[in-house]
Design a protein around this motif. Structure first.
Motif: not given
Ligand code: ATP
Ligand code: MG
Length: 241
Positions: A89-95, A111-112, A122-123, A133-136
């Motif tokens: 998740v972190t790397a996806n958001i920071g891409f 990203t935080r 937590g994810f 799906g919602g979290m994705k």
């Protein structure tokens, strides 16, 4: 971005060509978008809405017409999330930030912030396949917001989600939009969603996509989905489509 600058689409036309010939997908699409405005594009399936969004995002340069004040910094949210399965998740958001060459500390701090804003605490270390799906889609939105976009483009972002999840995400998007000065352009096939969220609703025709009608949505916010005025506006737009 200069806050007085309107994005203007002037006579945007687009044809796809293959060995069978040319297919006109968009024909003379013109409308304007003010800074901070929430615009929804609705219309029949296959009418060129996604194509128009790609043109706005700079992902498709094969069109005619002019875009005045074409935004530079764009966040894009896809219907099917389009996350990188091998990244957490972190790397996806920071891409996008990594692509921009920001250093690790800057990326982590941004990203935080987005993880917190989109309810993903937590994810951080989860991979897309471990998420609902919602979290994705929360990750998809966080990734788009991380670059501080001038314009957020969303292509049917909630249509792959169940209605309860979609409703919560819609509320969150509405809140984020009202707390930032970000311009939002969202494609949706749900008229009710457009009436709930948009300042302006661009109703498109079927192929080739043209602007059928532009509706300024003056209903007071927060919108009461049970009010007569809300029903009436939804009805009148559904009649047009
Ligand atoms: N890369 C492509 N090459 C050829 N034709 C394409 C391409 N992409 C889209 N099309 C065609 O262009 C038309 C418009 O497609 P587009 O995806 O923009 O419509 P849409 O309004 O987003 O539809 P939907 O509501 O179903 O998502 C369709 O007929 C589609 O088949
Ligand atoms: Mg589409």
């Amino acid at each position: 971005m200069n806050h007085n600058k309107k994005i203007e689409l002037i006579n945007i036309s687009k044809k796809y060509s293959d060995n069978l010939g040319n297919m006109s997908v968009l024909k003379d699409v013109s409308f304007s978008i003010s800074q901070g405005e929430f615009v929804c594009i609705v219309g029949p399936s296959g009418g060129g809405k996604s194509t128009l969004l790609k043109i706005l995002a700079g992902l498709d340069s094969k069109y005619t017409g002019t875009i005045v004040n074409n935004p530079k910094r764009i966040g894009f949210v896809f219907q099917n999330f389009a996350l990188f399965p091998w990244l957490d998740v972190t790397a996806n958001i920071g891409f996008g930030l990594k692509m921009k060459g920001l250093d690790k500390t800057q990326i982590l701090s941004k990203t935080r912030e987005e993880i917190k804003r989109m309810g993903l605490v937590g994810f951080e270390k989860s991979h897309p396949k471990q998420l609902s799906g919602g979290m994705k889609q929360r990750v998809g939105i966080a990734r788009a917001l991380a670059i501080n976009p001038d314009v957020l483009l969303l292509d049917e972002p909630f249509s792959a989600l169940d209605e309860i999840t979609a409703r919560k995400l819609r509320e969150d998007l509405n809140k984020i939009w009202s707390q930032t000065d970000c311009t939002v352009i969202m494609v949706t096939h749900l008229v009710e969603e457009a009436v709930e969220l948009a300042d302006k609703i661009v109703v498109m025709t079927s192929l080739p996509g043209r602007v059928h009608k532009i509706i300024e949505n003056k209903l007071a916010r927060p919108r009461n989905k049970r009010s007569k005025a809300f029903f009436n506006l939804v009805d009148s737009i559904e009649d047009i489509i």
